[in-house]
Design an enzyme around this catalytic site. Structure first.
Site, PDB file in Angstrom:
ATOM      1  CG  ASN A 196      -0.638  38.890  19.621  1.00 19.26           C
ATOM      2  OD1 ASN A 196      -0.827  38.183  20.618  1.00 19.26           O
ATOM      3  ND2 ASN A 196      -0.803  38.451  18.384  1.00 19.26           N
TER       4      ASN A 196
ATOM      5  CE  LYS B 274       2.435  37.077  17.458  1.00 21.25           C
ATOM      6  NZ  LYS B 274       3.131  36.889  16.203  1.00 21.25           N
TER       7      LYS B 274
ATOM      8  CG  HIS C  37      -2.731  36.911  14.907  1.00 21.36           C
ATOM      9  ND1 HIS C  37      -1.801  36.003  14.465  1.00 21.36           N
ATOM     10  CD2 HIS C  37      -2.061  38.056  15.166  1.00 21.36           C
ATOM     11  CE1 HIS C  37      -0.600  36.579  14.482  1.00 21.36           C
ATOM     12  NE2 HIS C  37      -0.737  37.827  14.905  1.00 21.36           N
TER      13      HIS C  37
ATOM     14  CD  GLU D  53       1.228  34.010  15.148  1.00 17.88           C
ATOM     15  OE1 GLU D  53       0.798  34.129  16.305  1.00 17.88           O
ATOM     16  OE2 GLU D  53       2.208  34.665  14.713  1.00 17.88           O
TER      17      GLU D  53
ATOM     18  CD  GLU E  76      -0.644  41.367  12.933  1.00 17.87           C
ATOM     19  OE1 GLU E  76       0.036  41.988  13.755  1.00 17.87           O
ATOM     20  OE2 GLU E  76      -0.978  40.191  13.092  1.00 17.87           O
TER      21      GLU E  76
ATOM     22  N   GLY F 162       7.059  38.041  12.539  1.00 13.60           N
ATOM     23  CA  GLY F 162       8.102  37.265  13.200  1.00 13.60           C
ATOM     24  C   GLY F 162       9.284  36.932  12.313  1.00 13.60           C
TER      25      GLY F 162
ATOM     26  CB  SER G  93       9.189  42.610  11.584  1.00 14.72           C
ATOM     27  OG  SER G  93       9.166  41.198  11.438  1.00 14.72           O
TER      28      SER G  93
HETATM   29  P1  13P Z   1       5.986  40.345  15.235  1.00 13.02           P
HETATM   30  O1  13P Z   1       5.936  41.766  15.739  1.00 13.02           O
HETATM   31  O2  13P Z   1       6.741  39.421  16.154  1.00 13.02           O
HETATM   32  O3  13P Z   1       6.424  40.269  13.811  1.00 13.02           O
HETATM   33  O4  13P Z   1       4.467  39.790  15.280  1.00 13.02           O
HETATM   34  C1  13P Z   1       3.475  40.548  14.701  1.00 13.02           C
HETATM   35  C2  13P Z   1       2.173  39.989  15.119  1.00 13.02           C
HETATM   36  O5  13P Z   1       1.799  38.898  14.726  1.00 13.02           O
HETATM   37  C3  13P Z   1       1.345  40.791  16.039  1.00 13.02           C
HETATM   38  O6  13P Z   1       0.052  40.285  16.128  1.00 13.02           O
END
Ligand code: 13P
Length: 254
Positions: free
Chosen positions: A11, A13, A97, A99, A169, A175, A215
């Protein structure tokens, strides 16, 4: 034990311009050429989808989007429909997601409509679920997952051909560098599969891939993937560098 081919999904982002994304996809394709037994997918920003589609054409790497609108077309400024994404070459679309849920107020009802639209256009939905740190601390993790899975899939007719993927997740692991332990992830994945069994029936639940996200890095993926209900990973940060993402795709060799 079902034969679920692991899916390693990146992803991206809101990172990478179209030029950068096309270049990264080309590099990645070179690095993972010949890897078998694993499926790879990248989800760039909307505007980079055409460049990445060109770069991945003729390769085994699948293309995804990070979001969609549930209507086919209309006066919805700033949005993209399932039909548009399909026409642009997408195979998958990430939906719900954390976010989107937490920064943009996406509800389970919206998530449900988006999954429905994806299915109607032959896009494989990657339905994201996961608890916040506060919800975990309060002992509500499994309830939150139950609600997100049940509402996300409510009333939809899903078959094996739909290609549904679920991604667990935990919000506190995204992150942050704080990965869920393999035990924590397995407990959540087994619970999600149980819930999927109630909603979709056991055979479909058993063939549905459940990805872990939060992560994931080349140094921790192999251990996570030894758990029986972890069928791949949805990766943010560590998917941005083609070499690091290629290491993730090759996790069995690591
Ligand atoms: P990270 O791998 O940066 O923690 O992000 C995970 C994520 O949100 C994947 O959709």
């Amino acid at each position: 034990m079902e034969n679920r081919t692991p899916l390693i999904a990146g992803n991206w982002k809101m990172y990478k311009t179209p030029t950068e994304a096309g270049e990264a996809a080309r590099k990645l394709a070179g690095l993972v050429a010949g890897v078998t037994g694993v499926e790879a997918m990248v989800a760039p920003a909307f505007v980079a989808i055409p460049a990445v589609a060109r770069a991945l054409s003729g390769t085994e790497i699948a293309l995804g989007a990070q979001n969609l609108h549930w209507e086919d077309q209309g006066a919805f400024t700033g949005e993209c429909s399932a039909a548009m994404l399909k026409d642009a070459g997408c195979d998958y679309v990430i939906i719900g997601h954390s976010e989107r849920r937490h920064l943009f107020g996406e509800t389970d009802e919206a998530v449900n409509k988006k999954v429905r639209a994806a299915l109607a256009h032959g896009l494989k939905p990657v339905l994201c679920v996961g608890e916040t740190e506060g919800e975990r601390d309060a002992g509500h993790t499994m309830d939150v997952l139950d609600v997100q899975v049940a509402r996300g899939l409510d009333g939809l007719s899903i078959t094996a051909e739909s290609g549904l993927v679920v991604a667990y997740e935990p919000v506190w692991a995204i992150g942050t560098g704080r990965t869920a332990t393999p035990d924590q992830a397995q407990e959540a994945h087994a619970h999600i599969r149980e819930k999927l069994g109630q909603v979709l029936g056991k055979p479909l639940a058993n063939s549905t891939r459940i990805l872990y996200g939060g992560s994931v890095k080349p140094g921790n993926i192999a251990e996570l993937m030894t758990e029986p209900d972890l069928d791949g990973a949805l990766v943010g940060g560590a998917s941005l560098d083609p070499a690091s993402f290629a290491d993730l795709v090759r996790f069995r060799a690591a």
